[in-house]
Design a protein around this motif. Structure first.
Motif, short mmCIF file in Angstrom:
data_model
loop_
_atom_site.label_atom_id
_atom_site.label_comp_id
_atom_site.label_asym_id
_atom_site.label_seq_id
_atom_site.Cartn_x
_atom_site.Cartn_y
_atom_site.Cartn_z
N ALA A 74 0.84 -1.19 0.00
CA ALA A 74 0.00 0.00 0.00
C ALA A 74 0.88 1.24 0.00
CB ALA A 74 -0.92 0.00 1.22
N VAL A 75 0.60 2.16 -0.91
CA VAL A 75 1.33 3.43 -0.96
C VAL A 75 0.50 4.56 -0.37
CG1 VAL A 75 2.71 2.74 -2.93
CG2 VAL A 75 0.51 3.85 -3.33
N GLU A 76 -0.78 4.30 -0.13
CA GLU A 76 -1.66 5.27 0.54
C GLU A 76 -2.78 4.48 1.20
OE1 GLU A 76 -3.61 9.46 -0.58
OE2 GLU A 76 -4.45 7.80 -1.72
N GLY A 77 -2.94 4.65 2.52
CA GLY A 77 -3.95 3.88 3.22
C GLY A 77 -3.43 2.52 3.64
N VAL A 78 -4.35 1.65 4.06
CA VAL A 78 -3.99 0.35 4.61
C VAL A 78 -4.75 -0.80 3.96
CG1 VAL A 78 -3.92 -1.05 6.72
CG2 VAL A 78 -3.45 1.41 6.85
N TYR A 79 -6.06 -0.67 3.80
CA TYR A 79 -6.90 -1.76 3.31
C TYR A 79 -7.32 -1.53 1.86
CZ TYR A 79 -7.28 -3.52 8.08
OH TYR A 79 -6.99 -4.04 9.33
N GLY A 80 -6.83 -2.40 0.98
CA GLY A 80 -7.21 -2.36 -0.42
C GLY A 80 -8.14 -3.52 -0.74
N TYR A 81 -8.86 -3.41 -1.86
CA TYR A 81 -9.88 -4.41 -2.20
C TYR A 81 -9.76 -4.81 -3.67
CZ TYR A 81 -11.82 -3.14 2.29
OH TYR A 81 -11.97 -2.91 3.65
N PRO A 132 -11.24 9.34 -3.11
CA PRO A 132 -12.03 9.98 -2.05
C PRO A 132 -11.18 10.85 -1.14
CG PRO A 132 -11.69 7.65 -1.56
CD PRO A 132 -11.13 7.89 -2.93
N GLU A 133 -11.78 11.87 -0.57
CA GLU A 133 -11.03 12.86 0.21
C GLU A 133 -10.63 12.35 1.59
OE1 GLU A 133 -13.40 16.36 0.38
OE2 GLU A 133 -13.13 16.88 -1.76
N TYR A 134 -11.29 11.31 2.11
CA TYR A 134 -11.02 10.94 3.49
C TYR A 134 -9.62 10.38 3.70
CZ TYR A 134 -12.30 6.07 2.23
OH TYR A 134 -12.39 4.80 1.67
N PHE A 135 -8.90 10.05 2.63
CA PHE A 135 -7.52 9.62 2.79
C PHE A 135 -6.61 10.77 3.24
CE2 PHE A 135 -9.02 6.03 0.30
CZ PHE A 135 -8.36 4.97 0.92
N ASP A 136 -7.09 12.00 3.14
CA ASP A 136 -6.34 13.16 3.60
C ASP A 136 -6.65 13.52 5.04
OD1 ASP A 136 -5.14 13.53 1.07
OD2 ASP A 136 -6.89 14.66 0.36
N SER A 137 -7.68 12.90 5.61
CA SER A 137 -8.13 13.28 6.95
C SER A 137 -7.19 12.76 8.03
CB SER A 137 -9.54 12.74 7.20
OG SER A 137 -9.97 13.04 8.52
N ARG A 138 -6.95 13.60 9.02
CA ARG A 138 -6.18 13.21 10.20
C ARG A 138 -6.98 13.52 11.46
NH1 ARG A 138 -4.34 10.94 6.70
NH2 ARG A 138 -2.20 10.79 5.97
N THR A 139 -8.29 13.48 11.32
CA THR A 139 -9.20 13.71 12.44
C THR A 139 -10.32 12.67 12.39
OG1 THR A 139 -8.78 16.09 12.38
CG2 THR A 139 -10.75 15.35 13.56
N VAL A 140 -10.62 12.08 13.54
CA VAL A 140 -11.77 11.18 13.63
C VAL A 140 -12.70 11.71 14.72
CG1 VAL A 140 -10.51 9.16 12.80
CG2 VAL A 140 -10.60 9.62 15.25
N ARG A 141 -13.97 11.59 14.48
CA ARG A 141 -14.96 12.10 15.42
C ARG A 141 -15.34 11.01 16.44
NH1 ARG A 141 -18.81 14.25 10.67
NH2 ARG A 141 -17.82 12.39 9.76
N HIS A 235 -14.07 3.88 9.13
CA HIS A 235 -13.25 3.54 7.97
C HIS A 235 -12.10 4.52 7.80
CE1 HIS A 235 -15.85 6.65 6.38
NE2 HIS A 235 -15.19 6.68 5.24
N VAL A 236 -12.28 5.75 8.26
CA VAL A 236 -11.21 6.74 8.20
C VAL A 236 -10.06 6.30 9.11
CG1 VAL A 236 -10.59 9.15 8.60
CG2 VAL A 236 -12.86 8.58 7.70
N LEU A 237 -10.39 5.88 10.33
CA LEU A 237 -9.38 5.38 11.27
C LEU A 237 -8.71 4.13 10.72
CD1 LEU A 237 -7.93 5.41 13.99
CD2 LEU A 237 -9.89 4.19 14.97
N ALA A 238 -9.49 3.23 10.13
CA ALA A 238 -8.96 1.97 9.61
C ALA A 238 -7.90 2.21 8.54
CB ALA A 238 -10.08 1.10 9.07
N GLN A 239 -8.05 3.26 7.75
CA GLN A 239 -7.14 3.51 6.64
C GLN A 239 -5.92 4.34 7.04
OE1 GLN A 239 -7.13 1.94 4.02
NE2 GLN A 239 -9.11 1.70 3.04
N LEU A 240 -5.79 4.72 8.31
CA LEU A 240 -4.60 5.46 8.74
C LEU A 240 -3.45 4.47 8.94
CD1 LEU A 240 -6.05 7.97 11.38
CD2 LEU A 240 -5.43 8.43 9.00
N ILE A 245 -0.05 10.27 12.96
CA ILE A 245 -0.53 11.10 14.06
C ILE A 245 -1.88 11.69 13.68
CG2 ILE A 245 -0.09 13.20 15.40
CD1 ILE A 245 2.90 12.65 15.07
N PHE A 246 -2.82 11.62 14.59
CA PHE A 246 -4.17 12.15 14.33
C PHE A 246 -4.76 12.70 15.61
CE2 PHE A 246 -4.95 7.96 15.93
CZ PHE A 246 -6.19 8.01 16.57
#
Length: 305
Positions: A74-81, A132-141, A235-240, A245-246
């Motif tokens: 993986a070059v971006e994220g963690v879980y591919g399909y 998708p944009e969530y690969f740029d996110s470093r915040t989880v609610r 899913h955002v957390l899973a792909q970090l 750091i988040f």
């Protein structure tokens, strides 16, 4: 682990929401095509090639009989399909083709086995989806759990002020949440009986470390839960990737429900975002087999110039 990514592949293949896919953690594998087949990839971007020629991610790829598909790290994220037409044709267990490896339910593919497509699909379907944009996110609610008030107020505030790192201790059951501050106060857990838990719950172990439960979490746990990662952000957390750091951001219950409704709407809208794939000439190995000419002229026609 990433419901949005699963839906991406289903949209690319034109499959239903129950179509099964192969989930790959951090790295893929090598696959030999038997016959002509169309595949699709989604989720975390991974290195991908066919017979040594690079291909793009989050799109459909045509494979000819005997082609070697390689999916690397993986070059971006963690879980591919990896997706097949109609989904992967595995036996239905308890109403699902999913695999729950720790309990032995479903099939875990091993080298030498075939992944069979449930339906046929035209190899003319060359389509892609935007990143998708969530690969740029470093915040989880996060939202309060039923046991949040058992923790001191200072610990609940630290969830929103401290920086956290995704631990290397992770799997489909849970993800460790490391931080540089003092351990969380887990005294409350010493007097609790085991209670029902759900994905997203942030448990605090006896040593004060935090663990976010994920898709394969157990149904019952004895550690107290200080908060819950809302369903729309799991899913955002899973792909970090591990080491990322988040921060956590607090939200109210009604807003968490609204965020889940928004995610559901985004998933339903995916088929409308599928677009025709613009082919890269470097990906066409048999370029001379294509007609690049729409017509010819003799060259000695009369003209005014």
């Amino acid at each position: 682990m990433d419901r949005f990514a699963l839906a991406e592949g289903q949209a690319l293949m034109g499959s239903g929401s129950s179509a099964a896919a192969l989930e790959m953690f951090a790295v893929g594998g090598r696959f030999r095509s038997k016959g002509r087949v169309l595949i699709a990839t989604s989720g975390a971007e991974m290195e991908i090639s066919v017979n040594g020629h690079p291909r793009r991610w989050r799109c459909t790829v045509e494979l000819e009989d005997g082609d070697l598909l390689r999916i690397g790290r993986a070059v971006e994220g963690v879980y591919g399909y990896l997706h097949l037409p109609g989904g992967i044709d595995d036996p239905v267990v308890l109403g699902s083709r999913s695999t729950h490896a720790s309990s032995g339910l479903g099939r875990v593919p091993v080298p030498g086995q075939f992944l069979l497509a449930l339906t046929g699909c035209s190899t003319a379907r060359r389509v892609e989806l935007p990143r998708p944009e969530y690969f740029d996110s470093r915040t989880v609610r996060i939202a309060d759990s039923p046991q949040s008030r058992l923790f001191p107020e200072r610990d609940r505030k630290r969830l929103l002020t401290d920086e956290f790192r995704v631990s290397g201790k992770r799997n489909r059951m849970g993800i460790g949440l490391d931080h540089d501050g003092d351990p969380f106060d887990a005294v409350a857990g010493l007097t609790l009986t085991s209670d029902a838990v759900v994905p997203g719950d942030i448990q605090v172990a006896g040593n004060g470390t935090a663990i976010a439960l994920m898709a394969d979490s157990q149904p019952v746990g004895g550690y107290p839960r200080i908060a819950n990662v809302i369903a729309a952000d799991q899913h955002v957390l899973a792909q970090l990737p591990s080491g990322t750091i988040f921060r956590m951001e607090g939200t109210e219950f009604d807003k968490a429900v609204g965020a889940l409704e928004t995610l559901a709407g985004q998933i339903l809208a995916l088929p409308d975002q599928v677009r025709t794939q613009v082919r890269d000439l470097s990906e066409i190995g048999n370029l001379l087999a294509y007609s690049m000419v729409s017509g010819i002229v003799r060259g000695d026609e009369d003209h005014e110039d």
